[in-house]
Design a protein around this motif. Structure first.
Motif, PDB file in Angstrom:
ATOM      1  N   CYS A 191       0.833  -1.214   0.000  1.00 14.42           N
ATOM      2  CA  CYS A 191       0.000   0.000   0.000  1.00 14.42           C
ATOM      3  C   CYS A 191       0.861   1.254   0.000  1.00 14.42           C
ATOM      4  O   CYS A 191       0.451   2.301   0.512  1.00 14.42           O
ATOM      5  CB  CYS A 191      -0.918   0.005   1.217  1.00 14.42           C
ATOM      6  SG  CYS A 191      -2.320  -1.076   0.976  1.00 14.42           S
ATOM      7  N   ARG A 222       4.196  -0.610  -5.314  1.00 15.45           N
ATOM      8  CA  ARG A 222       3.131  -1.585  -5.040  1.00 15.45           C
ATOM      9  C   ARG A 222       3.204  -2.742  -6.049  1.00 15.45           C
ATOM     10  O   ARG A 222       3.164  -3.914  -5.687  1.00 15.45           O
ATOM     11  CB  ARG A 222       1.763  -0.901  -5.116  1.00 15.45           C
ATOM     12  CG  ARG A 222       1.592   0.243  -4.148  1.00 15.45           C
ATOM     13  CD  ARG A 222       0.134   0.567  -3.900  1.00 15.45           C
ATOM     14  NE  ARG A 222      -0.573   1.115  -5.047  1.00 15.45           N
ATOM     15  CZ  ARG A 222      -0.606   2.420  -5.366  1.00 15.45           C
ATOM     16  NH1 ARG A 222       0.038   3.301  -4.604  1.00 15.45           N
ATOM     17  NH2 ARG A 222      -1.276   2.843  -6.414  1.00 15.45           N
ATOM     18  N   ILE A 252      -5.466   3.699  -3.930  1.00 17.62           N
ATOM     19  CA  ILE A 252      -5.039   3.104  -2.657  1.00 17.62           C
ATOM     20  C   ILE A 252      -6.207   2.392  -1.949  1.00 17.62           C
ATOM     21  O   ILE A 252      -6.023   1.279  -1.435  1.00 17.62           O
ATOM     22  CB  ILE A 252      -4.455   4.201  -1.727  1.00 17.62           C
ATOM     23  CG1 ILE A 252      -3.068   4.631  -2.204  1.00 17.62           C
ATOM     24  CG2 ILE A 252      -4.379   3.720  -0.281  1.00 17.62           C
ATOM     25  CD1 ILE A 252      -1.929   3.755  -1.747  1.00 17.62           C
TER      26      ILE A 252
END
Length: 1192
Positions: free
Chosen positions: A1117, A1124, A1164
């Motif tokens: 994250c 990521r 996210i």
């Protein structure tokens, strides 16, 4: 060289010095035969075909310079290839390949000889013509086929039968509208005269052979010439096709007028000339067309003039050297030639056609053309045409040629004039009475050099002038040239040793050799030739500094050589030549000291303060060098230099600086040349002990030196180094001569003034001022430093330190480190001496501390790792100081200093930049192998000597990573070197250069493999690794490569021993430091390396594995999408590699699916839900987002 000559004189055979490049026979005939025999087998395979052609070309090209060696073998090669061509079973590819081979042979041997070997029976005409007609002129791959076929057709055209016999019943059968053979051949020739490849040249040969046949000449000559002239007048050269067509037409005209009979062509000559004049070929933009125009014009001239040998020609007799040496036969041959001439030459006067004047005019204009090929062709034309003119007219032509040598003319005219003179001389058309006019011009041409902007013109003129001298040597009897021998010999010797251009030096050497051999009157010819042969004159330094001195030993050449340097080379446009000339004058002074002192120096002094910059620069350097040479001579005779020099000369030398200073000539671009030149003058006059003590000029000189050192930043970067070096040399010499009250005692006032001003300048904000003044302190002679050490050392030590605000002062730190060792070497060592006068117990440690501090200078700027300059200087200084101390007071070296020094050197010797690694390695071995006396307290000396035996000092190439790393990694075994060696290796193993990374990591893993089972040693290695990581936390220079290295070590399973133990301290510590390293980091490279390390650490069991997984899941994250995505793919690979991370197969499948299917680059919030799901599956607590609370 001299011993070889002596051996010959004693009747012995000397050993051959140079390897001959002459071949004696066609030694590769077997290989050539095999290649030709192989053609049927390989013609269809492109690779084999190319390789075979390449091999054949290489074999043939060896004979380019001696093609006659092929003559006995041409026939069988030709027959083998023609047999394949005539074989009806040969496919087209094969036929073309055979023609390609025929072309290669003809190119080396020359088409004129080669074409004579083609079969030329009547039966060949039709097949060759048919084959040629079937070719596609637009096929660029097969032009060799068309070229050879045209040459072959040219030979078959020579059959002595009327061509109409080949046409059979052509005329009797009007129904069959066939072309006659004659027309077919003409049509083919005309069509190939318009193509753009080389077959155009062969077509012009075909025309010259075919159209001049009696039957064709009768029927078609007029028509063909008409076609040529129409083509020329109607074609424009603006297009490429037009140029090619004009080229073909002009070539065929030139060949026709060359090979045809004068009686046939005389009637057409005026028309052809008129057509060419109207077309104005001489004004064309194309050099090849202008050359062909000149060719045709000279052939027309020879057609207008009757073929006759001019009765007035100068006859030298036989040109054969063998006959020349057998004196008796010469006279007979001359007599025979004279009798023959009488019979050939009829009446002297006959009417010269008026066109000839126009032709000669065009040839003279051609001599001044901008292209060499046109000038060369014109020169040959002048020679040929002049040979048929009456004496008076011929003399007018010579007069016109001599007009090329005026100073209004360009270098092209001079070059063309030289070529024409050589041609006239070779043909005996330049009568000895003209030599008095010609020789002075040739001698001028031998030194012709015209400056244009930043370069110069004239090397081709000088080369051609050497050719004239070569031609004259063969053309004239020795008694004709005798009055000019000294002039020509001196000029050629000057060109041989002093010409800037290597080709001119070699040409002059060859011309000199020819004159020595043919004329036999050149003074000391053989001796000079031995010293200055074709090969030794290749090196310019050798010519100026060695050969010239040997030649000047013969008095005929002494003054000409010196005068040439003063007149032509001291003011040369090229600075390198000016400097070499002045060094040459220094070396030549010994041959003529009085002449130098009384004639040359008085000539140079006005030049030294003149207006021309280059002349001024050269003259100042020359004055310096000559004065110093005179001083050296005077010293040998126990007298003073002032005995040689007049008071005016001494005054003149003294006033140079003041005059330049008054005229402000030390400023700007000119100042960049003047400053080093005057500094050189100061140095040489000081070394020559000129009587200027306490003279105001010394103050002026000191000002110039200081001003140059403090204002280096005002000069262009290219000139700075030269100015600095010259000023430092001048400073050392000036102090030695003028600031010493008595031997070893300084003039206190000057000592205080200089030392304090240089120390003050070490704090200047200008980096180059610091550099200059640091090195100035290092250059001061010992007596100037005595009593000032307690000020100088702290000043230099402060200048060595890295101050955060002044990171750009790298060069100053480098030069301060160098100066430190220079000062130490100057004052010497004495254990119990005064700290103000020598290197002793109380001041040695700060010196070492400063230099060892420099070894850790890793400053970088836009130029890269500039700290490496400081590290290299510190290494050299440490070596100089250590060897100095060891020689006289080894007890001053404490064990901790030596250990730190050797460890720092080991670290540098393991780093990634080849050059600095090599420097460190060399210094390291120098310390280790030093025996007289040995360096004390070197840790692990015995083990080091087993790793680096004495012979490695010379055999080990530190620059090569493949040799250096296997040696240096062995230091990891030695406890005291482990930390520093591993620190150096880290940046190499984790670096970017492929070869460095490969060999350094290979060597590191070799070492790790050896300690796999030894828990204690592996534990120690792990601790060292962690210590390096901790010491360099967030120091990206080390930490990023270290992460890459740890990743490789983990991937190679080198820490399996730790992995088998739960929560091993090494793993716990490594994880903690990694977390600390990437905390709040935005460096993508560092994060990517850290992800790889985390994935590798999953192999460690216990709490560590869970903590690592937490870190990886947090990185899933990360704010950066690329992090990521990479984390997901790396974790996926990790789970495949370490299959014990997840026990339940179903969970593993779900985790793998989630990692591969989720788009980790999306926003996210979406990614977090997937990540949290993974946490649950893997039994890892979900990371909690920390909300930043604003302070109340």
């Amino acid at each position: 060289m001299m011993s070889a000559m002596e051996a010959v004189c004693d009747g012995e055979e000397p050993e051959v010095v140079t390897e001959a490049c002459l071949l004696s026979e066609f030694s590769e005939r077997g290989e050539a035969r095999a290649l030709i025999n192989n053609l049927p087998d390989i013609h269809h395979d492109t690779v084999s075909r190319e390789a075979t052609i390449e091999k054949f070309v290489v074999i043939m090209d060896r004979y380019q310079e001696q093609p006659h060696l092929l003559d006995p073998h041409l026939e069988w090669m030709l027959n083998m290839l023609l047999e394949m061509i005539r074989n009806e079973k040969s496919p087209p590819l094969m036929v073309h390949l055979c023609f390609k081979f025929l072309y290669i042979i003809s190119k080396v041997r020359g088409y004129k000889i080669f074409m004579q070997l083609f079969p030329h029976e009547v039966s060949d005409v039709q097949p060759v013509l048919d084959l040629l007609c079937r070719q596609d002129p637009k096929d660029t791959e097969t032009w060799e086929t068309r070229y050879i076929l045209l040459l072959w057709l040219s030979m078959t055209c020579l059959i002595p039968f009327d061509l109409s016999r080949l046409d059979g019943h052509l005329s009797t059968d009007p129904g069959l509208n066939r072309e006659s053979t004659m027309d077919r051949i003409l049509a083919v020739a005309k069509s190939f005269l318009r193509v753009s490849d080389k077959s155009r040249d062969a077509a012009s040969v075909l025309v010259s052979k075919f159209v001049t046949r009696p039957d064709v000449k009768q029927k078609r000559l007029g028509d063909f010439l008409d076609w040529c002239l129409t083509t020329i007048s109607q074609t424009s050269e603006v297009t490429m096709e037009g140029t090619v067509t004009l080229d073909g037409a002009l070539q065929s005209l030139a060949q026709l007028f060359k090979h045809g009979k004068r009686d046939d062509f005389l009637q057409y000559a005026p028309t052809v000339l008129q057509c060419l004049n109207q077309k104005r070929i001489a004004e064309s933009n194309q050099a090849t067309l202008r050359k062909l125009g000149v060719k045709v014009v000279q052939r027309l001239g020879l057609t207008f003039l009757k073929p006759r040998l001019a009765k007035w020609r100068y006859q030298r007799g036989s040109r054969s050297l063998a006959v020349n040496l057998a004196q008796s036969s010469v006279t007979e041959s001359v007599e025979a030639t004279k009798l023959d001439l009488e019979s050939v030459s009829q009446e002297e006067d006959y009417d010269i056609p008026e066109e000839v004047e126009n032709i000669i005019e065009q040839l003279l204009v051609g001599l001044k053309d901008k292209e060499t090929i046109v000038r060369w062709s014109s020169a040959k034309g002048i020679g040929r045409v002049t040979g048929r003119l009456p004496k008076q007219l011929a003399d007018d032509v010579v007069e016109s040629v001599l007009e090329c040598f005026s100073f209004q003319e360009t270098d092209n005219a001079w070059h063309g004039g030289c070529l024409a003179l050589a041609e006239l001389g070779r043909r005996g058309l330049l009568l000895p009475s003209r030599l008095s006019d010609v020789v002075p011009l040739i001698i001028k041409a031998l030194t012709y050099d015209e400056k244009r902007g930043a370069c110069s013109l004239g090397s081709n003129v000088r080369d051609a002038a050497c050719y004239v001298c070569w031609a004259f040597a063969r053309a004239y009897e020795p008694n004709e040239l005798k009055p000019y021998v000294n002039q020509i010999a001196s000029a050629l010797v000057i060109a041989t040793v002093f010409d800037r251009n290597i080709t001119c030096r070699k040409a002059a050497s060859a011309a000199f050799q020819e004159n020595v051999g043919r004329q036999g009157t050149f003074p000391h010819g053989i001796d000079i030739l031995t010293a200055a042969d074709y090969f030794t004159v290749g090196n310019l330094n050798n010519c100026y500094l060695t050969i010239s001195v040997y030649i000047a030993g013969f008095e005929e050449y002494t003054k000409p050589l010196i005068d040439h340097l003063v007149a032509m080379k001291v003011n040369h446009w090229d600075g390198v030549i000016r400097e070499l000339a002045t060094k040459g004058l220094h070396n030549l002074t010994i041959q003529a000291p009085e002449y130098m002192a009384n004639t040359v120096l008085p000539q140079l002094l006005p030049m030294a303060t003149g207006m021309d910059l280059h002349r001024r620069h050269g003259a100042i350097l020359a004055c310096a060098e000559i004065t110093h040479a005179l001083y050296e001579l005077a010293t040998q005779n126990n007298s003073w230099v002032t005995d040689f020099l007049s008071s005016d000369t001494i005054e003149g030398l003294k006033n140079i600086h003041q005059k330049l200073s008054d005229r402000k000539q030390y400023r700007g671009f000119g100042g960049e040349l003047m400053r080093p030149a005057v500094c050189c003058l100061i140095e040489k006059l000081s070394l020559s002990k000129m009587p200027f003590k306490a003279d105001p000029v010394i103050t002026g000189w000191q000002w110039l030196i200081d001003d140059s050192l403090k204002n280096l930043h005002l000069f262009s970067s290219g000139a700075r180094r030269g100015i600095q070096d010259a000023a430092l040399s001048a400073l050392a010499a000036l102090c030695l001569q003028y600031y010493q009250v008595e031997p070893g005692v300084a003039d206190v006032e000057m000592q205080d003034q200089l030392v304090s001003q240089y120390l003050l300048a070490l704090e200047s904000p200008e980096v180059l001022t610091r550099c200059g003044c640091a090195l100035a302190l290092g250059s001061l002679p010992p007596f100037m430093i005595l009593g000032k050490l307690q000020k100088i050392f702290p000043g230099l030590q402060a200048a060595c330190k890295v101050v955060q605000k002044a990171a750009s002062l790298t060069e100053a730190r480098r030069d301060a480190a160098t100066a430190m060792s220079q000062v130490c070497v100057a004052v010497g060592v004495c254990a119990q001496g005064s700290p103000d006068r020598v290197l002793c117990e109380s001041n040695i440690r700060p010196v070492y501390e400063a230099l060892l501090g420099c070894m850790n200078d890793y400053s970088t700027d836009s130029r890269g790792d500039v700290g490496a300059w400081v590290r290299a200087a510190a290494m050299s200084s440490l070596m100089d100081v250590t060897l100095l101390v060891v020689a006289s007071a080894p007890e001053l070296l404490s064990s901790d200093l030596v250990q730190r020094m050797m460890c720092c050197l080991a670290q540098q010797a393991a780093e990634k930049i080849d050059r600095y690694r090599a420097h460190a390695g060399t210094v390291f071995l120098r310390m280790l192998h030093s025996t007289d006396p040995a360096v004390p307290h070197i840790p692990h000396r015995e083990e080091l000597l087993s790793i680096f035996p004495l012979e490695t000092g010379t055999s080990l190439n530190w620059n090569a990573a493949s040799q250096a790393f296997p040696h240096i990694t062995q230091l990891l075994r030695l406890h005291q070197y482990q930390y520093h060696t591993l620190l150096g290796l880290t940046v190499s193993v984790g670096g970017l250069t492929e070869s460095t990374v490969r060999y350094s990591s290979q060597s590191l893993f070799e070492y790790l493999k050896g300690i796999q089972q030894d828990a204690t040693v592996l534990q120690q290695f792990g601790d060292t690794l962690l210590r390096i990581f901790r010491d360099n936390l967030r120091n990206d220079r080390v930490s990023v490569p270290l992460l890459k290295m740890v990743d490789q070590i983990l991937a190679n399973g080198c820490f399996d021993l730790f992995a088998s133990e739960e929560s091993h301290p090494f793993c716990v510590e490594l994880l903690a430091i990694c977390k600390e390293e990437i905390k709040k980091s935005k460096d993508v490279q560092k994060l990517l390396s850290c992800i790889a390390v985390f994935c590798g650490m999953v192999q460690f069991k216990g709490d560590v594995r869970e903590k690592v997984l937490v870190q990886l899941l947090m990185l899933l994250c990360h704010p950066f999408p690329v992090i990521r995505k990479t984390t997901a793919s790396q974790v996926y690979e990790m789970l495949l590699t370490y299959d014990d991370v997840v026990d339940d197969d179903q969970v593993l499948t779900d985790v793998m699916a989630s990692l591969s299917d989720t788009n980790w680059e999306s926003d996210i919030a979406t990614v977090r839900t997937h990540r949290n799901q993974l946490c649950d599956w893997l039994g890892v607590p979900r990371p909690i987002l920390v909300t930043k609370t604003s302070p109340q």
